[in-house]
Design an enzyme around this catalytic site. Structure first.
Site, short mmCIF file in Angstrom:
data_model
loop_
_atom_site.label_atom_id
_atom_site.label_comp_id
_atom_site.label_asym_id
_atom_site.label_seq_id
_atom_site.Cartn_x
_atom_site.Cartn_y
_atom_site.Cartn_z
N CYS A 233 0.81 -1.22 0.00
CA CYS A 233 0.00 0.00 0.00
C CYS A 233 0.84 1.27 0.00
O CYS A 233 0.60 2.18 -0.80
CB CYS A 233 -0.99 -0.01 1.16
SG CYS A 233 -0.26 -0.03 2.82
N HIS B 195 -2.73 0.93 7.04
CA HIS B 195 -2.98 0.84 5.60
C HIS B 195 -3.20 2.25 5.07
O HIS B 195 -3.76 3.10 5.77
CB HIS B 195 -4.22 -0.03 5.33
CG HIS B 195 -4.47 -0.27 3.88
ND1 HIS B 195 -3.66 -1.08 3.11
CD2 HIS B 195 -5.44 0.20 3.05
CE1 HIS B 195 -4.13 -1.11 1.87
NE2 HIS B 195 -5.20 -0.33 1.81
N HIS C 213 -5.86 2.05 -3.88
CA HIS C 213 -4.89 1.49 -2.94
C HIS C 213 -4.47 0.10 -3.40
O HIS C 213 -5.05 -0.46 -4.33
CB HIS C 213 -5.49 1.43 -1.53
CG HIS C 213 -6.68 0.53 -1.42
ND1 HIS C 213 -6.70 -0.58 -0.61
CD2 HIS C 213 -7.90 0.56 -2.02
CE1 HIS C 213 -7.88 -1.18 -0.70
NE2 HIS C 213 -8.63 -0.50 -1.56
#
Length: 154
Positions: free
Chosen positions: A62, A115, A127
Site C-alpha cells: 500500500c 494501511h 490502494h
C-alpha cells in the site's frame, strides 16, 4: 437573559475556532487533473498483486503504491513507509477530503497494522489491497468505515 448572552458568546467563539483544511500542494490543486492522473494510474496498475515491500507491477504494497503514484503522476516525493506517510502534511477531517489526499486505516495491531490509500472522488480511494491487489474501494464500505483512522493533505 444572562444564559442567552453566554450561549450566544459561546456559539460565536466556537464559530471563530472552526478548523479549516489547508489548500493542497500546488501539484494537487487542480482536482480534474488529479482525478485523471489517479484514474490513469489505476488503469495501469489495476490488479497488480499485493507484495509486502514491493514497488513494481510484479507486486506492490500500500505505501509503495502511494509512493510510486505520487512520484510518477505528480512529481512528489513521499516517505516509503505508511507510518512515516501518516505524519506528513496536515491532518484533515474526513468530510474535507479532496482528490490526492491520503487516507489511513488501522487494520491490525502495531506498525504493520496500518494501511494507506489515495482519495479519488465520490468517497472512493485507490490502494493496494492485500487480498485483491491494486484497486478502487469505497469509504462507505463497512470495513473501511470501521477501520478509518485519519486523512492527511500533503
Amino acid at each position: 437573559m444572562r444564559f442567552c448572552l453566554i450561549l450566544i458568546t459561546a456559539l460565536l467563539l466556537a464559530g471563530c475556532s472552526h478548523h479549516k483544511a489547508p489548500p493542497p500542494n500546488a501539484r494537487l490543486s487542480d482536482s480534474i487533473t488529479v482525478i485523471a492522473g489517479l484514474n490513469d494510474q489505476l488503469q495501469s496498475w489495476h490488479g497488480t498483486p499485493y507484495r509486502y515491500g514491493g514497488m513494481t507491477r510484479r507486486g506492490v504494497d500500500c505505501s509503495g503504491f502511494v509512493v510510486v503514484t505520487m512520484r510518477d503522476r505528480f512529481d512528489l516525493q513521499l516517505p516509503r513507509e505508511t507510518k512515516q506517510q501518516a505524519s506528513i502534511g496536515t491532518q484533515i477531517d474526513k468530510d474535507e477530503l479532496l482528490p490526492g489526499d491520503l487516507v489511513f486505516f488501522k487494520t491490525g495491531s502495531g506498525q504493520n497494522g496500518l494501511h494507506v490509500g489515495i482519495y479519488d472522488t465520490n468517497n472512493q480511494f485507490i490502494h493496494a489491497s492485500t487480498s485483491k491487489g491494486v484497486m478502487r474501494s469505497s469509504l462507505d464500505n463497512v470495513y473501511w468505515q470501521k477501520n478509518f483512522w485519519q486523512a492527511r493533505r500533503i
